[in-house]
Structures are given as C-alpha cells and as structure tokens.
Design an enzyme around this catalytic site. Sequence first.
Site, mmCIF file in Angstrom:
data_model
loop_
_atom_site.group_PDB
_atom_site.id
_atom_site.type_symbol
_atom_site.label_atom_id
_atom_site.label_comp_id
_atom_site.label_asym_id
_atom_site.label_seq_id
_atom_site.Cartn_x
_atom_site.Cartn_y
_atom_site.Cartn_z
ATOM 1 N N ARG A 1 13.352 1.384 41.274
ATOM 2 C CA ARG A 1 13.033 0.294 40.033
ATOM 3 C C ARG A 1 11.869 -0.502 40.702
ATOM 4 N NH1 ARG A 1 18.079 1.188 38.881
ATOM 5 N NH2 ARG A 1 19.038 0.919 36.889
ATOM 6 N N GLY B 1 20.673 11.187 40.259
ATOM 7 C CA GLY B 1 20.269 11.250 38.132
ATOM 8 C C GLY B 1 20.307 9.628 38.338
ATOM 9 N N SER C 1 25.947 1.750 30.587
ATOM 10 C CA SER C 1 25.394 2.589 31.828
ATOM 11 C C SER C 1 24.258 1.732 31.470
ATOM 12 C CB SER C 1 25.423 4.166 30.483
ATOM 13 O OG SER C 1 23.550 4.443 31.545
ATOM 14 N N GLN D 1 22.057 2.933 33.542
ATOM 15 C CA GLN D 1 21.124 3.701 33.547
ATOM 16 C C GLN D 1 20.185 4.002 31.783
ATOM 17 O OE1 GLN D 1 22.167 7.600 35.444
ATOM 18 N NE2 GLN D 1 22.731 6.488 37.237
ATOM 19 N N ASP E 1 30.820 2.829 41.404
ATOM 20 C CA ASP E 1 30.194 3.743 42.724
ATOM 21 C C ASP E 1 30.746 2.982 43.977
ATOM 22 O OD1 ASP E 1 28.101 4.680 41.353
ATOM 23 O OD2 ASP E 1 26.749 3.639 42.021
ATOM 24 N N LYS F 1 29.943 11.660 37.854
ATOM 25 C CA LYS F 1 28.968 11.381 38.865
ATOM 26 C C LYS F 1 28.702 12.350 39.663
ATOM 27 C CE LYS F 1 28.360 6.375 38.295
ATOM 28 N NZ LYS F 1 27.103 6.131 37.617
ATOM 29 N N ARG G 1 34.314 12.519 40.567
ATOM 30 C CA ARG G 1 35.239 11.346 41.701
ATOM 31 C C ARG G 1 37.149 11.392 41.792
ATOM 32 N NH1 ARG G 1 28.744 7.916 42.923
ATOM 33 N NH2 ARG G 1 28.920 9.817 44.335
#
Length: 441
Positions: free
Chosen positions: A32, A100, A173, A175, A325, A352, A356
């Site tokens: 960012r 991503g 999310s 993102q 994560d 991901k 995972r």
Amino acid sequence: MSGSTPRPLAVSSRGPLKGRVTVPGDKSISHRSLMFSALAVGESRIEGLLEGEDVLATAAAMRAMGATIMRGEDGVWTVNGVGVGGLLQPETALDMGNSGTSTRLLMGLVASHPITVTFTGDASLSSRPMGRAIEPLSQMGAEITASPGGRLPLMLRGINPAVPITYTLPVASAQVKSAVLLAGLNTPGITRVIEPVPTRDHSERMLRGFGAELTVEDSPEGKIISIRGEAELKPQHIVVPGDPSSAGFWMVAASIVPGSDITIANVCMNPTRTGLIEALRMMGASIEAVDSREVGGEPVADLRVRHAPLKAIEVPPALAPSMIDEYPILFVAASVAEGRTVARGAHELRVKESDRIATMRAALEANGVVTEEFEDGLAITGTGGAPIPGGGGAVTMLDHRIAMSMTVAGLAAAAPIAIDDVAPVQTSYPAFFDVLDSLTA
C-alpha cells in the site's frame, strides 16, 4: 519469479533459538505504501519496505503506469507519484508474480482510470479466483475479461468517470474492500464498503494519512467505510513496521523448541493482525509485548517469546480474519501441544497461494502428526510437548508460508523433514534462512 528453480531442503532439530531478530517490513503495508505514494503528487519516502518478490512486483507495476520509484543505497525508497487520475497506459502486461494482494488492489486502482491493463502471474497466482474483486469493480463500470473461472490472465478496461457504489462484502476480505476503496479514490461522489466482519484496516489508516477523506462508522450491518472520490493525496514519509505474519514463524519456533528465548523487534500490533498472538497465548505461549509505541499510525511493539508448554484449544472462528495467513504456522504449534486443537472458520485458506488446509494436512500427516480435515479448517492431535516424529516429506505447492511452516516443524521433529522446495520463501521473506542460522548458531 519464485518457484522457477526448485530448492529442496531437509530440516532437522538445531537446539534452542536465542537472540534478537528484526522481521521484514509488513507486506500489506509495503504494497500500500508504494501504491498510495505513486498516487500522491510529489516525493514520498519509505523506510523498512519489504523487498520480497511480491512487493517488487507492485513497484514494477506502478513504474509501468508512470510513477518514478527508486531505492537508495541506504535502503530508503523514494516515490514520485503521478496523482490520482494520472495513471498511464502500461506498454506491456503487468506480471504480478505470486502476489494476490498486488493484483486485486491494482485492479481497483485501474478500474477508475481510462486505461486498459492485462494482469498475468505465475502458475500459483493464475490458479486463484479473482471473481470476488471482479464483481464490485464491474458494478462501478470497469470491463473485465478473465480466463475461465475468473482467473489470470485477465484484461481490465477502466472507466472514467466510474460509478460510485455501496458494496457489502460477501466474504471477509481486506483485499476486496481495498480494491473497491481504491477504485473510489478516482470516482466522483462517495463510494462505500459495508464490512460485516472486520478485516485488516491498513488501507483505511494509510489513505487517511495521505489525506483522503475517509470515514468509518459502525452500523447494524457492520462497519461502513466511505471514501470521497477525486481525492488529492499528499506525499508522506512512511516507516513500515515489522510483519506480524513473518514474526509468527519465530513466535511458534521459540514456543515449541525447549530452551528458546528470543526478542522480535518492531512488530506491527494492529489489532486486525494479532489473531495468532491471541491464539498462542490461549494455548499457554509466553509472549510479552515490550516498549509498545506508535509508528506511522500503526501500533508497534517488541515481542519477547520464550519456550512454554502448549495446550490444545478450540480456536475461536472470530479470530480467522486477523490471522488468516498464520493458520499454517498455528497448525505446527498445535502439532506439539497437549490435546486436540480444532481450528475452523477459515474457508479462505482454500484459495490462498495453495489450498493451505489440504497442503498442511498432507505435510503434517507425512511426518506422523494425526489430523482431521474439515471444509473450513483442521483438527490436530498434538504430541504433548514431545518432538513430532518427522522423517517424511513436505510438498509446498509453491507456497511460501507452507515452506516456512514446515521448516519450523522440522526444528521440533525427531527425524528430518524433507521439504520439496523452499525457493518460494523469496516472495515474502528473503532472509528467512539466514535469520534461522543466526538464532540457532
């Protein structure tokens, strides 16, 4: 990019971890800081930028769209931005490598600019669905042509002026939230995102710091984040705090290897990112925050972590957004805890860099750990403090977090764990193995 030349590694017990470590700059904040600096008019300075492949892909993309981005010999990055609305048509496709975050956030930026951009990525990124970002950006007027399944390669034709929307996130999310807010930066009027479940708020904090008019209100539907478009961003001096996701590997390693005592410096303690610390403390981990302070609008502290016996817990699903994560390394901690840890509510792990849930289950089971797989997580029966058996392989599926998590597992295994490829670690933590050597010297 990562994964081109596989790098196998066998990891075995090395004894206690001791010393002080500085982890790389936070990846989310690094992405960012480059993007927002590139949209400001004037020169911004960034200290502590994570120089992994994912973040370098973001830098390359912003250069391709007109920003001047340089790294000084002192490690400080300078960015001369083009201003909101000033992104230029790139001459070639943007190769996002394995990132991503870069892809979804840049899709948002491009959506409200009158340019056409093709996004490509490596095999891992090209298998990840982009549909959740495509939907709201299409509502704002962008034309998006994706490969089957909403995947890369993907061509996005931005529109100006775009249409401001009010969008309720169907899944938690950060993102997608950020993609819509970034599209709203260059969209006349007010763009709103309604967030039923809180996610990391780095975009909101940093956009405000750059001078965007952004408000956050609580409502019965969740948080309402509103941004006024056609913003003028002012250049900033940014100090990127240490990445809590990277710190998580050392937190767990010190917790599960007897005799360990380490301090992790300058870790971002943003409450939307501290789920792993909460979960580990619930398990009995000894994690002490020292010298708490604020840097660039983000809370920061040094963490002292000492070996402690861990007990199994049911991980509260409400923690999932603040540690999504970190689940792979939490699974490793659970492998040596006393009892059966259940971690659910993490559907997001399926999409991901790898699946995972399935990838960690296979890797742990191959090394003697008893697991049970659910659609949204794993149950893991721990050894009660004894070493995990080890002696098996671990297939990383080109996923950096799997590679680092199974490396930590090897430190607490009775027999070496053979990891098929640790090259993907370059995407987020290039110095990981050097740091491991220094802590176990």
